[in-house]
Design an enzyme around this catalytic site. Structure first.
Site, short mmCIF file in Angstrom:
data_model
loop_
_atom_site.label_atom_id
_atom_site.label_comp_id
_atom_site.label_asym_id
_atom_site.label_seq_id
_atom_site.Cartn_x
_atom_site.Cartn_y
_atom_site.Cartn_z
N HIS A 379 0.79 -1.14 0.05
CA HIS A 379 -0.06 0.03 -0.19
C HIS A 379 0.93 1.22 -0.02
CE1 HIS A 379 -3.61 2.15 0.08
NE2 HIS A 379 -4.33 1.54 0.76
N ASP A 383 -2.06 2.60 -4.57
CA ASP A 383 -3.58 2.64 -3.79
C ASP A 383 -4.36 1.46 -4.34
OD1 ASP A 383 -3.02 4.87 -2.03
OD2 ASP A 383 -3.47 6.12 -3.53
#
Length: 407
Positions: A379, A383
């Site tokens: 992450h 995204d």
């Protein structure tokens, strides 16, 4: 010392095939190296005479360290053994420059590596009683440990014995199965990856109907020509490389406060070593390979990994990884990322099941071969929307491409 894996910092020389003064030919096997990931034969980089050996058998050296000198002039080298130097760091518990005593018995004794000789001495064993499974019947470290475990006469402290012996009986109803070298290093690397990388899992389903049509059309001919079956994995790999060209930030390495986006797609293929460990050899420039060539490359790497014949270059430069558990019938696998890479895709079983098909005249139910594609991504690098768009692209390619034309 060659680079034998992206995260490997050093290797141990386990055998020299030549001695000082011997003639060497370019590309013939010169020495063996073992790391936490692979054991491999290293070819001579040039022809000439082996003038010096700077790092002896059983000694570890950092990647890039000079191990030997080949004199290319063709002039005979002095046959004297090299003087001990700082470059010849000794194994733990041994004085620098003083190799372990070799076993004094005849037969296999002259072919024992220093590591094996030291183990035999520590356990007071007769090397003639140990069955060798190495090259030309050589006794390996694992052979000694198996012998120790079977005779129940390990002389080391219990904790150390349990760490290294492949099988130690702990009681009537339990056994202790220590981690082998590859499993131990894999455990360390995966634990570090899980603790340091913020993993996110996303999953899509794909209809493999067109893939199945292509496989059925060429199955017999392919097996006869190539010598192996055409599985789902090359199709998925081809779709992944095509999708990475559109979403390149998943074909990247995370480095501190920036992302290194790779132009080449070097696809790591996780290979199970018959439940004894895991290796991830790399198909270089997978994005530029046609489907048939990609299938051959994947099969070649998997076969050589299981046979212990990977080359140093096979384990380097991976940019994205595929983990294939589908052969075992799994539904969903949440794979762990292999840092510094930022994503890994698990391919699970393709099964026929009833699905709803939307059409201009309404919905209908039909049977289709459906498979799950599960991606873990870092992450910090991207995204969820970016990862989801990539998975949608992979799914679209699998479901709409005319795969028959690629074979």
């Amino acid at each position: 010392m060659p680079q034998l894996g992206e995260t490997v910092a050093e290797g141990t020389v386990t055998r020299w095939y030549k001695k000082v003064g011997d003639a060497v030919k370019a590309d013939e096997t010169l020495f063996d190296v073992e790391t936490d990931k692979v054991s491999t034969e290293i070819p001579a980089p040039a022809s000439g005479v082996l003038a010096e050996i700077l790092v002896g058998e059983g000694v570890s050296a950092k990647v890039g360290a000079r191990l030997a000198v080949i004199r290319e002039s063709g002039q005979a080298a002095q046959a004297a053994a090299p003087r001990p130097s700082a470059a010849m760091a000794a194994p733990a518990g041994q004085a620098p420059g003083a190799p372990p005593d070799r076993a004094k018995s005849t037969g296999t004794a002259g072919r024992l590596s220093p590591v094996v000789s030291r183990l035999i001495a520590e356990h007071n064993l007769d090397p003639r009683a140990i069955t060798g499974t190495g090259r030309d019947g050589r006794v390996t470290r694992e052979d000694v440990l198996v012998h120790v475990a079977q005779r129940g006469a390990a002389a080391r402290p219990a904790a150390r014995t349990q760490q290294q012996a492949p099988y130690v009986v702990a009681g009537a109803d339990t056994e202790i199965v220590p981690l082998n070298n590859i499993r131990r290093r894999t455990a360390e690397h995966m634990a570090k990856a899980w603790a340091s990388v913020p993993h996110v899992l996303q999953v899509v389903e794909a209809d493999f109907s067109l893939v199945d049509q292509a496989r059925r059309a060429v199955s017999a001919q392919w097996k006869s020509r190539e010598g192996f079956s055409l599985t789902y994995l090359p199709f998925i790999a081809h779709a992944v490389t095509a999708a990475l060209a559109k979403y390149p930030r998943l074909n990247a390495s995370f480095n501190g406060d920036h992302l290194v986006v790779h132009r080449r797609v070097n696809l790591g293929i996780a290979v199970d070593l018959n439940f004894e460990g895991l290796l991830v050899p790399v198909v270089k420039d997978a994005g530029g390979k046609p489907l048939a060539a990609l299938a051959r490359a994947i099969n070649d790497l998997a076969r050589r990994a299981r046979e212990g014949r990977l080359k140093p270059d096979d384990m380097t430069e991976g940019t994205y990884t595929l983990s294939n558990n589908g052969a075992f019938g799994t539904l969903i696998t949440a794979p762990i990322i292999n840092p510094p890479q930022v994503a890994v895709l698990s391919t699970d079983a393709v099964r026929k099941r009833a699905v709803v098909i939307e059409g201009p005249d309404g919905d209908s139910i039909t049977v289709r071969p459906m498979g799950v594609l599960a991606q873990s991504f870092d992450h910090r690098a991207v995204d969820g929307a970016y990862s989801a768009a990539f998975l949608r692209e992979v799914k679209t390619i699998i479901e709409t491409r005319n795969w028959t034309q690629d074979l």
